[in-house]
Design an enzyme around this catalytic site. Structure first.
Site, mmCIF file in Angstrom:
data_model
loop_
_atom_site.group_PDB
_atom_site.id
_atom_site.type_symbol
_atom_site.label_atom_id
_atom_site.label_comp_id
_atom_site.label_asym_id
_atom_site.label_seq_id
_atom_site.Cartn_x
_atom_site.Cartn_y
_atom_site.Cartn_z
ATOM 1 N N GLY A 32 0.802 -1.217 0.000
ATOM 2 C CA GLY A 32 0.000 0.000 0.000
ATOM 3 C C GLY A 32 0.830 1.260 0.000
ATOM 4 C CG HIS A 35 5.360 5.142 -4.839
ATOM 5 N ND1 HIS A 35 5.888 4.432 -5.902
ATOM 6 C CD2 HIS A 35 5.903 4.593 -3.715
ATOM 7 C CE1 HIS A 35 6.726 3.515 -5.458
ATOM 8 N NE2 HIS A 35 6.751 3.569 -4.138
ATOM 9 C CG HIS A 38 3.357 0.863 -5.528
ATOM 10 N ND1 HIS A 38 3.567 1.896 -4.642
ATOM 11 C CD2 HIS A 38 3.967 -0.227 -4.986
ATOM 12 C CE1 HIS A 38 4.262 1.452 -3.608
ATOM 13 N NE2 HIS A 38 4.516 0.173 -3.800
ATOM 14 C CG MET A 186 8.925 7.578 -6.871
ATOM 15 S SD MET A 186 7.416 7.555 -7.876
ATOM 16 C CE MET A 186 7.549 9.170 -8.661
#
Length: 284
Positions: A32, A35, A38, A186
């Site tokens: 989860g 960003h 993903h 990220m």
């Protein structure tokens, strides 16, 4: 419309329905706090499978520090909005009690060797938690293909080894690290950075690039000296370097003189954030 499933039985039933229709399934496992990295995995998964399912589960067994588990960002509502925006087909959001019905790692999957070095040494038990939960997800979803980011380079290798050793009929696809415009990889843990630290954070990748330039130029006496120089550089810029290693890309062991496919791996603390990054490279 995105389909949300919560229990193992629900996700198995959903996938059975897809299978009866002859549909190819792609899985993107996540914890989860999604960003752009993903979402890049989800978008690529859509080119490989006719249905894409994303799992969102903050897996307690891969955290070696209780405070890290407690503070890990949980943003399910925003995550759902992002998955809807890219047209994801389904999301699996189980409770820990469903994934670990006996309360923890009563049964565990270990991948010796690759799990014991680098990240495995710094985070004891981490890769056992990773391998076990990914194995569980693979058993539940039985995807044709599963996608992971290259930022977690060692994790990717652990999963590849597990799939090969257990003869899982799953294709593992890796995508390059997705970065912010200033070069920072990220990561959900970037949320731990304050404004001052966030301004410093891109220097991790910049320093790794400088290390690579020195290596290509032959401006070093040994890999060990070059690694130490990189750690000193990071420390001088406000980081607390944990390790800098040049390893073989195939197995993360120390390279022999004839090895050409290598990877530069880094871990460094910046305030409360533990940042990792890597650069795979090939010597001429």
């Amino acid at each position: 419309m995105i389909k949300t499933v919560v229990t193992p039985a629900e996700v198995q039933q959903l996938v059975r329905e897809w299978r009866r229709q002859g549909i190819k399934v792609a899985l993107v496992p996540t914890m989860g706090n999604l960003h752009a990295g993903h979402l890049a995995l989800v978008k690529h998964a859509q080119t490989l499978g006719e249905r894409v399912i994303v799992s969102i589960f903050v897996n307690p067994t891969q955290f070696n520090r209780p405070d890290d588990l407690v503070n890990y960002p949980r943003t399910l509502d925003k995550d759902m909005e992002k998955l809807i925006s890219v047209g994801c087909d389904a999301v699996f959001t189980p409770e820990a009690s469903a994934m670990y019905p006996s309360g923890g790692l009563a049964t565990r999957v270990t991948v010796p060797g690759i799990s014991d070095i680098l990240e495995g040494e710094k985070r004891p038990g981490h890769f056992t938690g990773v391998a076990t939960i990914v194995c569980k997800l693979f058993n539940l979803v039985q995807p044709d293909v599963a996608l992971f980011g290259q930022k977690d380079f060692q994790q990717l290798m652990v999963i590849r080894q597990m799939v090969a050793d257990l003869n899982m009929p799953i294709e593992i696809i890796e995508l390059p690290t997705v970065r912010e415009t200033d070069g920072l990889a990220m990561s959900s843990r970037n949320n731990y950075l304050n404004a001052e630290q966030r301004a410093i954070a891109p220097r991790l990748q910049q320093t790794l690039q400088a290390t690579l330039q020195r290596l290509y130029a032959g401006d070093y006496t040994s890999y060990q000296d070059l690694q130490q120089w990189t750690m000193d550089e990071l420390d001088s810029k406000g980081f607390k370097a944990e390790y800098i290693e040049i390893r073989r890309a195939s197995d993360l062991l120390a390279p022999n003189p004839e090895d050409k496919d290598l990877v530069l791996l880094a871990s460094a603390w910046l305030g409360k954030a533990r940042l990792i990054d890597n650069i795979p490279f090939k010597l001429p």
